[in-house]
Design a protein around this motif. Structure first.
Motif, mmCIF file in Angstrom:
data_model
loop_
_atom_site.group_PDB
_atom_site.id
_atom_site.type_symbol
_atom_site.label_atom_id
_atom_site.label_comp_id
_atom_site.label_asym_id
_atom_site.label_seq_id
_atom_site.Cartn_x
_atom_site.Cartn_y
_atom_site.Cartn_z
ATOM 1 N N HIS A 29 0.834 -1.202 0.000
ATOM 2 C CA HIS A 29 0.000 0.000 0.000
ATOM 3 C C HIS A 29 0.867 1.249 0.000
ATOM 4 C CE1 HIS A 29 -3.747 -2.106 1.886
ATOM 5 N NE2 HIS A 29 -3.544 -2.434 0.620
ATOM 6 N N ASP A 30 0.433 2.259 -0.750
ATOM 7 C CA ASP A 30 1.171 3.518 -0.774
ATOM 8 C C ASP A 30 0.914 4.367 0.470
ATOM 9 O OD1 ASP A 30 0.680 3.694 -4.296
ATOM 10 O OD2 ASP A 30 2.580 3.383 -3.250
ATOM 11 N N ALA A 31 -0.329 4.404 0.924
ATOM 12 C CA ALA A 31 -0.719 5.320 2.000
ATOM 13 C C ALA A 31 -0.706 4.623 3.354
ATOM 14 C CB ALA A 31 -2.108 5.880 1.725
ATOM 15 N N MET A 32 -0.217 5.323 4.360
ATOM 16 C CA MET A 32 -0.214 4.816 5.731
ATOM 17 C C MET A 32 -0.634 5.922 6.687
ATOM 18 S SD MET A 32 3.103 2.280 5.783
ATOM 19 C CE MET A 32 2.570 1.428 7.283
ATOM 20 N N TYR A 33 -1.208 5.499 7.819
ATOM 21 C CA TYR A 33 -1.820 6.453 8.747
ATOM 22 C C TYR A 33 -1.545 6.034 10.185
ATOM 23 C CZ TYR A 33 -4.618 6.496 4.469
ATOM 24 O OH TYR A 33 -5.021 6.495 3.159
ATOM 25 N N TRP A 34 -1.548 7.023 11.090
ATOM 26 C CA TRP A 34 -1.539 6.767 12.525
ATOM 27 C C TRP A 34 -2.743 7.459 13.151
ATOM 28 C CZ3 TRP A 34 0.772 3.436 15.550
ATOM 29 C CH2 TRP A 34 1.995 2.870 15.161
ATOM 30 N N TYR A 35 -3.486 6.670 13.961
ATOM 31 C CA TYR A 35 -4.627 7.191 14.700
ATOM 32 C C TYR A 35 -4.424 6.926 16.191
ATOM 33 C CZ TYR A 35 -7.508 7.729 10.478
ATOM 34 O OH TYR A 35 -8.023 8.117 9.260
ATOM 35 N N ARG A 36 -5.047 7.752 16.973
ATOM 36 C CA ARG A 36 -5.075 7.557 18.423
ATOM 37 C C ARG A 36 -6.524 7.356 18.840
ATOM 38 N NH1 ARG A 36 -2.690 11.222 23.279
ATOM 39 N NH2 ARG A 36 -4.353 10.783 24.791
ATOM 40 N N GLN A 37 -6.746 6.396 19.767
ATOM 41 C CA GLN A 37 -8.096 6.152 20.279
ATOM 42 C C GLN A 37 -8.071 6.194 21.795
ATOM 43 O OE1 GLN A 37 -9.912 2.300 19.381
ATOM 44 N NE2 GLN A 37 -11.897 3.304 19.114
ATOM 45 N N ARG A 44 -8.734 9.433 16.211
ATOM 46 C CA ARG A 44 -8.289 10.766 15.791
ATOM 47 C C ARG A 44 -6.960 10.638 15.035
ATOM 48 N NH1 ARG A 44 -8.151 14.485 20.923
ATOM 49 N NH2 ARG A 44 -7.516 12.555 21.954
ATOM 50 N N LEU A 45 -6.863 11.327 13.909
ATOM 51 C CA LEU A 45 -5.721 11.201 13.017
ATOM 52 C C LEU A 45 -4.533 11.992 13.539
ATOM 53 C CD1 LEU A 45 -4.724 10.131 10.244
ATOM 54 C CD2 LEU A 45 -5.575 12.265 9.254
ATOM 55 N N ILE A 46 -3.378 11.317 13.637
ATOM 56 C CA ILE A 46 -2.152 11.961 14.113
ATOM 57 C C ILE A 46 -1.301 12.415 12.936
ATOM 58 C CG2 ILE A 46 -0.097 11.719 15.548
ATOM 59 C CD1 ILE A 46 -1.487 9.382 16.971
ATOM 60 N N TYR A 47 -0.908 11.475 12.086
ATOM 61 C CA TYR A 47 -0.102 11.757 10.897
ATOM 62 C C TYR A 47 -0.536 10.802 9.793
ATOM 63 C CZ TYR A 47 3.645 14.929 12.471
ATOM 64 O OH TYR A 47 4.383 16.024 12.898
ATOM 65 N N TYR A 48 -0.279 11.197 8.550
ATOM 66 C CA TYR A 48 -0.489 10.300 7.436
ATOM 67 C C TYR A 48 0.585 10.526 6.376
ATOM 68 C CZ TYR A 48 -2.898 14.268 5.150
ATOM 69 O OH TYR A 48 -3.214 15.500 4.619
ATOM 70 N N SER A 49 0.772 9.483 5.567
ATOM 71 C CA SER A 49 1.774 9.537 4.504
ATOM 72 C C SER A 49 1.166 8.882 3.273
ATOM 73 C CB SER A 49 3.033 8.781 4.923
ATOM 74 O OG SER A 49 3.902 8.585 3.827
ATOM 75 N N THR A 86 -1.118 8.510 27.105
ATOM 76 C CA THR A 86 -1.759 7.233 27.397
ATOM 77 C C THR A 86 -2.972 7.057 26.498
ATOM 78 O OG1 THR A 86 -1.005 7.190 29.693
ATOM 79 C CG2 THR A 86 -2.976 5.901 29.159
ATOM 80 N N ALA A 87 -2.921 6.040 25.628
ATOM 81 C CA ALA A 87 -3.985 5.817 24.653
ATOM 82 C C ALA A 87 -3.693 4.535 23.890
ATOM 83 C CB ALA A 87 -4.090 6.991 23.674
ATOM 84 N N PHE A 88 -4.626 4.174 23.025
ATOM 85 C CA PHE A 88 -4.501 3.036 22.120
ATOM 86 C C PHE A 88 -4.139 3.599 20.752
ATOM 87 C CE2 PHE A 88 -4.808 -1.186 20.955
ATOM 88 C CZ PHE A 88 -5.845 -1.507 20.088
ATOM 89 N N TYR A 89 -2.990 3.174 20.190
ATOM 90 C CA TYR A 89 -2.508 3.718 18.936
ATOM 91 C C TYR A 89 -2.696 2.693 17.823
ATOM 92 C CZ TYR A 89 -0.517 7.534 21.583
ATOM 93 O OH TYR A 89 -0.372 8.629 22.396
ATOM 94 N N LEU A 90 -3.279 3.157 16.739
ATOM 95 C CA LEU A 90 -3.602 2.294 15.610
ATOM 96 C C LEU A 90 -2.937 2.799 14.337
ATOM 97 C CD1 LEU A 90 -7.332 1.898 16.512
ATOM 98 C CD2 LEU A 90 -5.761 -0.025 16.215
ATOM 99 N N CYS A 91 -2.299 1.883 13.637
ATOM 100 C CA CYS A 91 -1.683 2.170 12.349
ATOM 101 C C CYS A 91 -2.555 1.537 11.263
ATOM 102 C CB CYS A 91 -0.282 1.577 12.315
ATOM 103 S SG CYS A 91 0.615 1.831 10.772
ATOM 104 N N ALA A 92 -2.660 2.192 10.127
ATOM 105 C CA ALA A 92 -3.477 1.680 9.043
ATOM 106 C C ALA A 92 -2.792 1.966 7.709
ATOM 107 C CB ALA A 92 -4.865 2.312 9.065
ATOM 108 N N THR A 104 -6.854 -0.901 6.055
ATOM 109 C CA THR A 104 -6.478 -2.098 6.794
ATOM 110 C C THR A 104 -5.740 -1.637 8.038
ATOM 111 O OG1 THR A 104 -6.264 -3.390 4.766
ATOM 112 C CG2 THR A 104 -5.196 -4.258 6.739
ATOM 113 N N PHE A 105 -6.220 -2.051 9.192
ATOM 114 C CA PHE A 105 -5.625 -1.633 10.463
ATOM 115 C C PHE A 105 -4.760 -2.732 11.055
ATOM 116 C CE2 PHE A 105 -7.373 2.435 11.769
ATOM 117 C CZ PHE A 105 -8.441 2.595 10.908
ATOM 118 N N GLY A 106 -3.756 -2.298 11.824
ATOM 119 C CA GLY A 106 -3.003 -3.216 12.660
ATOM 120 C C GLY A 106 -3.775 -3.517 13.934
#
Lengths: 114, 113
Positions: A29-37, A44-49, A86-92, A104-106
């Motif tokens: 995949h070309d695009a990747m993202y980091w979210y915080r929950q 909530r979106l932190i950074y994306y590429s 302190t949070a749950f961090y999700l990469c997609a 697609t999430f980790g």
């Protein structure tokens, strides 16, 4: 099987420390993202590429940093400037919205400040 | 301001019934709307995507509608099962942020046997 791997699953950080969360994908995949929950809340979106060597700030980028040196990897560093990490961090990752596919999430990293 | 609203209260239904979850939004003009399932302590799993020019989309027991006039999407699970118990998230493109997905807070569904 293709997918996204996040590590570690649990991470403990002391006050004033920087920590790095790993995210690796083998989906091409070309695009990747980091979210915080946060508990009981949405993502909530932190950074994306959208491409290697390029990344953009999301809604809550303060206190975080990222790099995208390889297509497969998008690590997130939580710096000491992040006052409430302190949070749950999700990469997609995604192959692109126009193709009609979702993200697609980790499996996530749970970060706790001790 | 932009908002995505999902019912924060849990939805409790009996097995076999149809579950209907609502997603309302304001100040967005999304070309796509997506639905995800999230189990406790896990990452969300993509279920369905519906485009702005599609009124309805189906996948097995799932059905999504998208009304851009009402600014609302409905997510239906027919013949619900206890295994369908989870939190369901809707997500929209944010045209002001490079078309990145913005997520609603999710609705927890509990299907009782």
């Amino acid at each position: 099987d293709g997918g996204i791997t996040q590590s570690p699953k649990y991470l403990f950080r002391k006050e004033g420390q920087n920590v790095t969360l790993s995210c690796e994908q083998n989906l091409n995949h070309d695009a990747m993202y980091w979210y915080r929950q946060d508990p009981g809340q949405g993502l909530r979106l932190i950074y994306y590429s959208q491409i290697v060597n390029d990344f953009q700030k999301g809604d809550i980028a303060e206190g975080y940093s990222v790099s995208r040196e390889k297509k497969e990897s998008f690590p997130l560093t939580v710096t000491s400037a992040q006052k409430n990490p302190t949070a749950f961090y999700l990469c997609a990752s995604s192959m692109g919205r126009d193709l009609g596919y979702g993200y697609t999430f980790g499996s996530g990293t749970r970060l706790t400040v001790v | 301001s932009q908002k995505i609203e999902q019912n924060s209260e849990a939805l409790n239904i009996q097995e076999g019934k149809t579950a209907t979850l609502t997603c309302n939004y304001t100040n967005y003009s999304p070309a796509y709307l997506q639905w995800y399932r999230q189990d406790p302590g896990r990452g969300p799993v993509f279920l369905l995507l519906i485009r702005e020019n599609e009124k309805e989309k189906r996948k097995e027991r799932l059905k999504v509608t998208f009304d851009t006039t009402l600014k609302q999407s409905l997510f239906h699970i027919t013949a619900s099962q206890p295994a369908d118990s989870a939190t369901y998230l809707c997500a929209l493109e944010n045209n002001n942020a490079g078309n990145m997905l913005t997520f609603g807070g999710g609705t927890r569904l509990m299907v009782k046997p």
